[in-house]
Design an enzyme around this catalytic site. Sequence first.
Site, short mmCIF file in Angstrom:
data_model
loop_
_atom_site.label_atom_id
_atom_site.label_comp_id
_atom_site.label_asym_id
_atom_site.label_seq_id
_atom_site.Cartn_x
_atom_site.Cartn_y
_atom_site.Cartn_z
CD GLU A 1 43.43 41.22 46.03
OE1 GLU A 1 43.55 42.13 46.86
OE2 GLU A 1 42.96 41.40 44.88
CB SER B 1 36.55 40.85 41.81
OG SER B 1 35.98 41.72 42.76
#
Length: 317
Positions: free
Chosen positions: A130, A227
């Site tokens: 990301e 994450s």
Amino acid sequence: MTESKRVLLAEPRGYCAGVDRAVETVERTLDKHGAPVYVRKEIVHNRHVVETLAERGAIFVGETDEVPEGAIVVFSAHGVSPEVHRSAAQRSLRTIDATCPLVTKVHQEAKRFARDDYDILLIGHEGHEEVEGTAGEAPSHIQLVDGPDAVDKVAVRDESKVIWLSQTTLSVDETMETVRRLRERFPELNDPPSDDICYATQNRQVAVKAMAPDCDLVIVVGSKNSSNSVRLVEVALQNGASAAHLVDYAREVDPAWLEGVRTVGITSGASVPEVLVRGVIDFLAEYGFDTVEKVSTAEETLTFALPRELRPARTAK
């Protein structure tokens, strides 16, 4: 009389709207076009989901140059940089973009503030897909700040034109600590127009905070490269859980963890299907944890439309 053993089950947990949309995007693409369908990177960071889609005919690749010219490629929920779009176009790939709309929002913010010549401080984890996608929108304007300890290395051109943005899946508390330290250095630091850390990440952390003080052990169902799942383990330990572990499957739960334990909290990351949570609940029941109590801190109703290539065609009236 022995004290009863119980499970505290966090709500909300598991799939968020962006993950639901991304997984369904691959499934619908397979339904519509047949196998193989190429997917750049893991569609979401969950081993079970990736393996299940691979069995159906999804082929996961690292980069677009591994996709045969003219083939279909789905971009993952984590988003991609403009360079990846260009690379796909050069190979005449048919692209379907499953980027989470909340990640897309951060990309739009990055482009907007780069146009206005701001220094953009992107709080996130180095190497995360990301972060690479967002930073690729404006590489000359964006600096990565990987946690509070990285603040001292930041240098900006004009302290009156600095803004912070963030990866959507971070620990809320750690991010705000990073922002606090940044603001000490740069008092005129601007906040993003709206919260970048996604609603689902925040909600799952709030639920874990609520149950952690009552837990001898917290089991987070999720993959090590997720994450938001890793953050849930940290949040549990920081908020009173005696122990916390991350597992992909029930079979990874070590019975030794359960010795002397009366209360086990269970939650799951935003890319985890509920069947995996049920597996852990069933496993714990075999060890006497047969009372399940829900700890609910929010209700989620958000949904996202599929990419337009997969929406049903409108019929003319």
